[in-house]
Design a protein around this motif. Structure first.
Motif, PDB file in Angstrom:
ATOM      1  N   THR A  27      -4.208  16.963  14.994  1.00 13.65           N
ATOM      2  CA  THR A  27      -4.806  18.216  15.436  1.00 13.65           C
ATOM      3  C   THR A  27      -6.258  17.953  15.811  1.00 13.65           C
ATOM      4  O   THR A  27      -6.845  16.944  15.402  1.00 13.65           O
ATOM      5  N   PHE A  28      -6.830  18.862  16.590  1.00 14.67           N
ATOM      6  CA  PHE A  28      -8.239  18.775  16.980  1.00 14.67           C
ATOM      7  C   PHE A  28      -8.932  20.014  16.446  1.00 14.67           C
ATOM      8  O   PHE A  28      -8.482  21.137  16.679  1.00 14.67           O
ATOM      9  N   ASP A  29     -10.034  19.812  15.708  1.00 18.05           N
ATOM     10  CA  ASP A  29     -10.727  20.932  15.083  1.00 18.05           C
ATOM     11  C   ASP A  29     -12.223  20.663  15.041  1.00 18.05           C
ATOM     12  O   ASP A  29     -12.667  19.653  14.473  1.00 18.05           O
ATOM     13  N   LEU A  34      -8.007  15.029  13.802  1.00 21.40           N
ATOM     14  CA  LEU A  34      -7.577  14.935  12.402  1.00 21.40           C
ATOM     15  C   LEU A  34      -6.118  14.507  12.314  1.00 21.40           C
ATOM     16  O   LEU A  34      -5.239  15.159  12.880  1.00 21.40           O
ATOM     17  N   PHE A  35      -5.890  13.427  11.615  1.00 20.80           N
ATOM     18  CA  PHE A  35      -4.533  12.973  11.332  1.00 20.80           C
ATOM     19  C   PHE A  35      -4.203  13.403   9.914  1.00 20.80           C
ATOM     20  O   PHE A  35      -4.940  13.068   8.972  1.00 20.80           O
ATOM     21  N   THR A  36      -3.125  14.157   9.765  1.00 20.94           N
ATOM     22  CA  THR A  36      -2.735  14.643   8.445  1.00 20.94           C
ATOM     23  C   THR A  36      -1.273  14.316   8.173  1.00 20.94           C
ATOM     24  O   THR A  36      -0.476  14.121   9.090  1.00 20.94           O
ATOM     25  N   ASP A  37      -0.960  14.245   6.894  1.00 16.97           N
ATOM     26  CA  ASP A  37       0.426  14.138   6.452  1.00 16.97           C
ATOM     27  C   ASP A  37       0.573  15.088   5.271  1.00 16.97           C
ATOM     28  O   ASP A  37      -0.308  15.912   5.014  1.00 16.97           O
ATOM     29  N   GLY A  40      -2.447  15.549   3.026  1.00 16.90           N
ATOM     30  CA  GLY A  40      -3.705  16.052   3.561  1.00 16.90           C
ATOM     31  C   GLY A  40      -4.230  15.166   4.675  1.00 16.90           C
ATOM     32  O   GLY A  40      -3.480  14.444   5.327  1.00 16.90           O
ATOM     33  N   VAL A  41      -5.537  15.191   4.879  1.00 20.82           N
ATOM     34  CA  VAL A  41      -6.167  14.392   5.939  1.00 20.82           C
ATOM     35  C   VAL A  41      -6.137  12.923   5.541  1.00 20.82           C
ATOM     36  O   VAL A  41      -6.551  12.545   4.447  1.00 20.82           O
ATOM     37  N   CYS A  42      -5.617  12.082   6.435  1.00 22.41           N
ATOM     38  CA  CYS A  42      -5.598  10.642   6.152  1.00 22.41           C
ATOM     39  C   CYS A  42      -6.547   9.866   7.071  1.00 22.41           C
ATOM     40  O   CYS A  42      -6.894   8.729   6.766  1.00 22.41           O
ATOM     41  N   LEU A  43      -6.959  10.474   8.194  1.00 21.04           N
ATOM     42  CA  LEU A  43      -7.926   9.833   9.084  1.00 21.04           C
ATOM     43  C   LEU A  43      -8.580  10.926   9.922  1.00 21.04           C
ATOM     44  O   LEU A  43      -7.899  11.819  10.424  1.00 21.04           O
ATOM     45  N   ALA A  44      -9.902  10.847  10.077  1.00 20.07           N
ATOM     46  CA  ALA A  44     -10.646  11.794  10.912  1.00 20.07           C
ATOM     47  C   ALA A  44     -11.571  11.002  11.827  1.00 20.07           C
ATOM     48  O   ALA A  44     -12.281  10.107  11.374  1.00 20.07           O
ATOM     49  N   ILE A  45     -11.539  11.324  13.129  1.00 23.41           N
ATOM     50  CA  ILE A  45     -12.349  10.619  14.115  1.00 23.41           C
ATOM     51  C   ILE A  45     -13.163  11.651  14.886  1.00 23.41           C
ATOM     52  O   ILE A  45     -12.607  12.587  15.451  1.00 23.41           O
ATOM     53  N   PRO A  46     -14.501  11.491  14.929  1.00 24.68           N
ATOM     54  CA  PRO A  46     -15.321  12.440  15.689  1.00 24.68           C
ATOM     55  C   PRO A  46     -15.103  12.258  17.195  1.00 24.68           C
ATOM     56  O   PRO A  46     -14.971  11.134  17.684  1.00 24.68           O
ATOM     57  N   ALA A  47     -15.059  13.366  17.923  1.00 22.04           N
ATOM     58  CA  ALA A  47     -14.829  13.322  19.364  1.00 22.04           C
ATOM     59  C   ALA A  47     -15.917  12.536  20.090  1.00 22.04           C
ATOM     60  O   ALA A  47     -15.652  11.861  21.067  1.00 22.04           O
TER      61      ALA A  47
END
Length: 72
Positions: A27-29, A34-37, A40-47
């Motif tokens: 998802t993008f927020d 945001l990569f979730t399973d 919860g969140v397992c990886l977050a990458i700033p745009a």
């Protein structure tokens, strides 16, 4: 199984990342990918990092080969 290849611009000298999980969702927020399973969140990458995220799981047919992360 959902799988994504995350590629960073060459000038950043970062290694590509392959992330896959049977429950993985992207998802993008607020300027973040945001990569979730189910945990919860397992990886977050700033745009603003300029990474390309490409879905590569073989059991899905995807029209778009490569998508840049959304900019805030």
């Amino acid at each position: 199984m959902p799988a994504y290849l995350i590629q960073h611009p060459v000038e950043q000298r970062r290694e590509d990342i392959l992330i896959e999980d049977s429950d993985l969702k992207l998802t993008f927020d607020n300027g973040w990918a945001l990569f979730t399973d189910q945990g919860g969140v397992c990886l977050a990458i700033p745009a603003g990092q300029g990474a390309y995220i490409r879905r590569i799981d073989p059991d899905q047919d995807h029209d778009l080969e490569q998508q840049p992360a959304q900019q805030a």
